[in-house]
Design an enzyme around this catalytic site. Structure first.
Site, PDB file in Angstrom:
ATOM      1  N   HIS A 124       0.887 -11.912   1.709  1.00 24.31           N
ATOM      2  CA  HIS A 124      -0.338 -10.975   0.877  1.00 24.31           C
ATOM      3  C   HIS A 124      -0.554 -12.200  -0.291  1.00 24.31           C
ATOM      4  CE1 HIS A 124      -1.104  -6.969  -0.269  1.00 24.31           C
ATOM      5  NE2 HIS A 124      -2.638  -7.493  -0.337  1.00 24.31           N
ATOM      6  N   TYR A 170       0.935  -1.020   0.153  1.00 22.42           N
ATOM      7  CA  TYR A 170      -0.044  -0.080   0.080  1.00 22.42           C
ATOM      8  C   TYR A 170       1.415   1.098  -0.312  1.00 22.42           C
ATOM      9  CZ  TYR A 170      -3.533  -2.870   1.647  1.00 22.42           C
ATOM     10  OH  TYR A 170      -4.399  -4.515   1.855  1.00 22.42           O
ATOM     11  N   PHE A 223     -18.991  -0.788  -3.732  1.00 20.20           N
ATOM     12  CA  PHE A 223     -20.437  -1.385  -4.410  1.00 20.20           C
ATOM     13  C   PHE A 223     -21.452  -0.978  -3.349  1.00 20.20           C
ATOM     14  CE2 PHE A 223     -20.695  -1.720  -9.349  1.00 20.20           C
ATOM     15  CZ  PHE A 223     -22.311  -2.118  -9.229  1.00 20.20           C
ATOM     16  N   ARG A 267     -15.604  -2.992  -2.371  1.00 24.15           N
ATOM     17  CA  ARG A 267     -15.211  -2.292  -2.954  1.00 24.15           C
ATOM     18  C   ARG A 267     -15.192  -0.694  -3.031  1.00 24.15           C
ATOM     19  NH1 ARG A 267      -9.960  -5.264  -5.011  1.00 24.15           N
ATOM     20  NH2 ARG A 267     -10.715  -7.097  -4.345  1.00 24.15           N
TER      21      ARG A 267
END
Ligand SMILES: NC(=O)c1ccc[n+]([C@@H]2O[C@H](COP(=O)([O-])OP(=O)(O)OC[C@H]3O[C@@H](n4cnc5c(N)ncnc54)[C@H](OP(=O)(O)O)[C@@H]3O)[C@@H](O)[C@H]2O)c1
Length: 316
Positions: free
Chosen positions: A123, A56, A207, A205
């Site tokens: 990850h 990130y 929505f 995300r």
């Protein structure tokens, strides 16, 4: 906020956590001061589990989270992840080579400004490095007192089993929401081995937040333009699903995002969603989902409205 336990090793966290990806990448430009205020609001309202990753912003997201939580670091748990890098074209690819892990986890400790990471994840599965070898290197950090608990993300049930045979795995982090149900394939192995599920992108995300716009209105660096729910052939049908879910939420005095998070909490008592928002008020709205009780009828209605999650294929 009520607590949930991830795994059988004693990691107790508030039942809703905080995901910080959007503070660094993925969803268009961010204001760092607002992101820090959002993280601190989450803490004020009882969130104790904060999630980040090396990728990130290649350390920038970890630094921001470390700054935000510094005043209350001892009251919370921090999760970070290694194992995704980019190639020369900027494409993401797995990298869990042992020497790479040894370097970047120490970088994460420095970026976060902490002595130890509470939960360290691989990850992304790396097909070039057996998961047993990866977990063996992660265990070196546990033995050195730099990491407390281990997790995996973006992997398979078989890898979870193989990893757990080397060192106890405390949490699997995988995408899970009303729109994305693939995580359910992990339920048998998680229940057999007593491993927690940290559900990422629990609002699909954004929505399932009640605020959604077509793909071509996103910033150039916004990941959502590549996600099939936003593809023009699927978008309107998915918006229609959210309208019907919103009606149900409003009938209970709640918002769509609260319904989406309460649905996850109701699925299993070992699930901890980590919604992400860079806005303090939206953070507060999401956390209030912990107070929303869904009845069996509500859960059945959600399955009726979105039986297969969000629509990702041709609608014809
Ligand atoms: N392991 C992995 O591979 C992986 C992958 C993806 C994510 N994650 C983790 O999971 C966390 C959460 O996932 P995510 O951030 O992808 O998606 P998410 O939590 O499903 O949704 C985040 C999006 O929803 C918006 N939003 C959140 N709450 C809202 C509300 N109440 N009203 C309106 N909009 C709202 C956010 O915008 P604003 O910020 O503008 O509010 C952001 O655009 C990440 O932060 C990260 O820590 C892990």
């Amino acid at each position: 906020m009520q607590q949930r336990t991830l795994g059988r090793q004693g990691l107790a966290v508030g039942q809703i956590g905080y995901g910080s990806m959007g503070t660094a990448i993925g969803y268009g430009p961010s204001d760092d001061q607002e992101s820090i205020a959002a993280i601190r609001r989450a803490h004020d309202l009882g969130v104790t589990h904060f999630d980040t990753a090396r990728m990130y912003g290649w350390g920038e997201g970890e630094k921001l989270l470390g700054t935000a939580i510094a005043p209350f670091r001892d009251e919370i748990t921090i999760a970070t992840k290694f194992g995704i890098e980019t190639d020369t074209t900027g494409a993401f690819l797995p990298d869990s080579r042992p020497e790479h892990i040894r370097k970047v986890v120490d970088d994460s400790l420095r970026n976060l400004g902490v002595d130890s990471i509470d939960l360290l994840y691989q990850h992304l599965h790396d097909p070039d490095v057996p998961v047993e070898e990866v977990v063996g290197v992660m265990q070196e950090f546990v033995d050195a007192g730099k990491v407390k608990y281990l997790g995996l993300s973006n992997t398979t049930p078989e890898n979870v089993r193989r990893a757990h045979a080397v060192h106890p795995i405390t949490a699997l982090q995988t995408e899970y929401s009303i729109f994305e149900r693939g995580a359910e394939a992990f339920f048998p192995v998680l229940e057999e081995l007593g491993i927690g599920l940290v559900s990422y992108s629990p609002l699909a995300r954004g929505f399932l937040s009640g605020v959604v716009k077509p793909r071509d209105q996103h910033a150039a660096d916004d990941f959502r333009q590549f996600i099939p729910w936003w593809a023009p052939e699927n978008f309107d049908a998915n918006v229609e699903i959210t309208h019907r879910l919103t009606e149900l939420a409003e009938s209970k005095g709640a918002s769509l995002s609260q319904l989406a998070l309460a649905w996850l909490l109701a699925r299993k008592d070992y699930i901890v969603p980590i919604p992400g928002s860079r806005n303090p008020d939206r953070v507060a709205q999401n956390i209030a989902a912990a107070e929303l009780d869904l009845t069996a009828d509500d859960l059945a209605r959600i399955d009726q409205i979105a039986p297969n999650g969000g629509i990702t294929g041709p609608t014809a």
